[in-house]
Design a protein around this motif. Structure first.
Motif, PDB file in Angstrom:
ATOM      1  N   ALA A 178       0.847  -1.197   0.000  1.00  0.00           N
ATOM      2  CA  ALA A 178       0.000   0.000   0.000  1.00  0.00           C
ATOM      3  C   ALA A 178       0.880   1.245   0.000  1.00  0.00           C
ATOM      4  N   PRO A 179       1.506   1.555  -1.131  1.00  0.00           N
ATOM      5  CA  PRO A 179       2.414   2.710  -1.162  1.00  0.00           C
ATOM      6  C   PRO A 179       1.678   4.029  -0.987  1.00  0.00           C
ATOM      7  N   GLU A 180       2.336   4.979  -0.344  1.00  0.00           N
ATOM      8  CA  GLU A 180       1.776   6.318  -0.216  1.00  0.00           C
ATOM      9  C   GLU A 180       1.623   6.939  -1.607  1.00  0.00           C
ATOM     10  N   PRO A 181       0.537   7.673  -1.855  1.00  0.00           N
ATOM     11  CA  PRO A 181       0.309   8.237  -3.196  1.00  0.00           C
ATOM     12  C   PRO A 181       1.466   9.084  -3.719  1.00  0.00           C
ATOM     13  N   LEU A 218       4.339   6.815  -4.625  1.00  0.00           N
ATOM     14  CA  LEU A 218       4.021   6.061  -5.836  1.00  0.00           C
ATOM     15  C   LEU A 218       4.155   6.946  -7.073  1.00  0.00           C
ATOM     16  N   ALA A 219       3.704   8.193  -6.984  1.00  0.00           N
ATOM     17  CA  ALA A 219       3.841   9.121  -8.115  1.00  0.00           C
ATOM     18  C   ALA A 219       5.312   9.340  -8.455  1.00  0.00           C
ATOM     19  N   ARG A 256      -0.723   0.452 -11.519  1.00  0.00           N
ATOM     20  CA  ARG A 256      -0.609   1.666 -10.720  1.00  0.00           C
ATOM     21  C   ARG A 256       0.731   2.360 -10.938  1.00  0.00           C
ATOM     22  N   GLY A 257       1.756   1.598 -11.269  1.00  0.00           N
ATOM     23  CA  GLY A 257       3.024   2.225 -11.614  1.00  0.00           C
ATOM     24  C   GLY A 257       2.936   2.983 -12.920  1.00  0.00           C
ATOM     25  N   TYR A 258       2.315   2.369 -13.922  1.00  0.00           N
ATOM     26  CA  TYR A 258       2.146   3.031 -15.215  1.00  0.00           C
ATOM     27  C   TYR A 258       1.257   4.271 -15.103  1.00  0.00           C
TER      28      TYR A 258
END
Length: 324
Positions: free
Chosen positions: A87-90, A93-94, A282-284
């Motif tokens: 559950a990475p922080e937004p 992750l960005a 979510r990475g893309y």
């Protein structure tokens, strides 16, 4: 259908706005569109939490392109561990997505780098990088490459945040259930066409919306929906691909979406990345919009909003950080 001049200048950061079309002739049956991936040696597990001494330098601050193969490898390692975490922080992750994107762009552009970077990565990261560099090179090959052909103006677009991964995945899955088109391919097309709807603008060929449909094609496959609506457009793409025989021949159906085998191979690489690891969606989604110009790839961040084309040099002088 072929790429129009202004449209082809984008060619992803990974983004290439194209037009969905159903009138093209069927491609040759013997064309090979399967991604080729060299075997990789066993390596330590890439899913462990990243050590702070590696994560912070690689992801801190405004993402910049790597200056050396070792730096590119560190960027990929740190970014992928964030993408694969539960559950990475937004914000993290960005940063991870943008960082990984810049690493891919630089490794793809420097032919001698890839073996050196792969040597510093574990198995999962090596496979991820191979596929993404291959896709980047496929899309880049669609542009003639001469400096005179590159854009000296930035487009009259708006760049907006993409829909959440959960929302998009719900639409991809619905299209998969209804039309038999693997959700990963729909996601890959959505990514390549408009970076998941980040780009709001009409191509010079008249294509519109997050899946880039020509209005006449939309009239056939849109089912009365809104060409600008992500859910409606994703379902329309599913209808189009089913009609073009996706169940029988994925490559041929993709070729009918865009008449380029480089496009087919590039989309397939991204789809396979997500098939192997759905977390990569979510990475893309954190990849940014880059527009290919005479000065290089210019980053068009969220909030970019121009009603008329903008001279590249003037824009970069005002925003030097957008030419990483």
């Amino acid at each position: 259908m072929t790429l129009a001049p202004l449209v082809s200048a984008l060619l992803v950061g990974l983004v290439a706005v194209t037009t969905a079309c159903s009138e093209a002739p069927r491609p040759p049956a013997d064309a090979d569109v399967r991604p080729v991936e060299a075997p990789v040696a066993d390596a330590p597990d890439d899913s462990a939490p990243p050590p702070p001494t590696e994560l912070v330098p690689a992801l801190a601050g405004t993402p910049r392109r790597p200056a050396a193969p070792a730096e590119a490898a560190a960027m990929v390692r740190a970014a992928q561990r964030v993408v694969r975490s539960p559950a990475p922080e937004p914000d993290l992750l960005a940063a991870a997505g943008h960082t990984a994107q810049l690493a891919v762009r630089e490794v793809a552009a420097r032919r001698t780098w890839l073996p050196r970077v792969l040597g510093d990565l574990g198995r999962a990261d090596r496979r991820w990088l191979r596929a993404n560099v291959a896709a980047r090179r496929e899309f880049r090959s669609m542009h003639p490459g001469a400096t005179a052909d590159l854009a000296d103006e930035l487009p009259a677009w708006r760049i907006v945040p993409p829909a959440p991964a959960r929302t998009l995945l719900r639409s991809y899955r619905e299209a998969e259930r209804r039309f038999g088109v693997d959700w990963e391919y729909l996601a890959a097309i959505n990514m390549v066409e408009t970076q998941f709807g980040r780009i709001r603008g009409t191509s010079v060929a008249g294509a519109q919306g997050p899946m880039q449909f020509i209005p006449t094609t939309w009239d056939i496959y849109g089912a009365g929906g809104d060409i600008q609506d992500a859910h409606d457009a994703i379902l329309a793409a599913g209808r189009l691909l089913r009609a073009n025989g996706f169940a029988r021949d994925k490559g041929a159906a993709l070729w009918r979406y865009n008449n380029s085998w480089a496009y087919v191979r590039g989309v397939t690489h991204h789809a396979e990345v997500m098939r192997r690891d759905p977390r990569q969606l979510r990475g893309y989604l954190a990849w940014e919009v880059y527009y290919l110009t005479r000065l290089g790839g210019v980053w068009l961040p969220e909030g970019y909003d121009r009603r008329r084309p903008v001279p590249v040099r003037a824009y970069v002088e005002a925003h030097p950080e957008r030419l990483p």
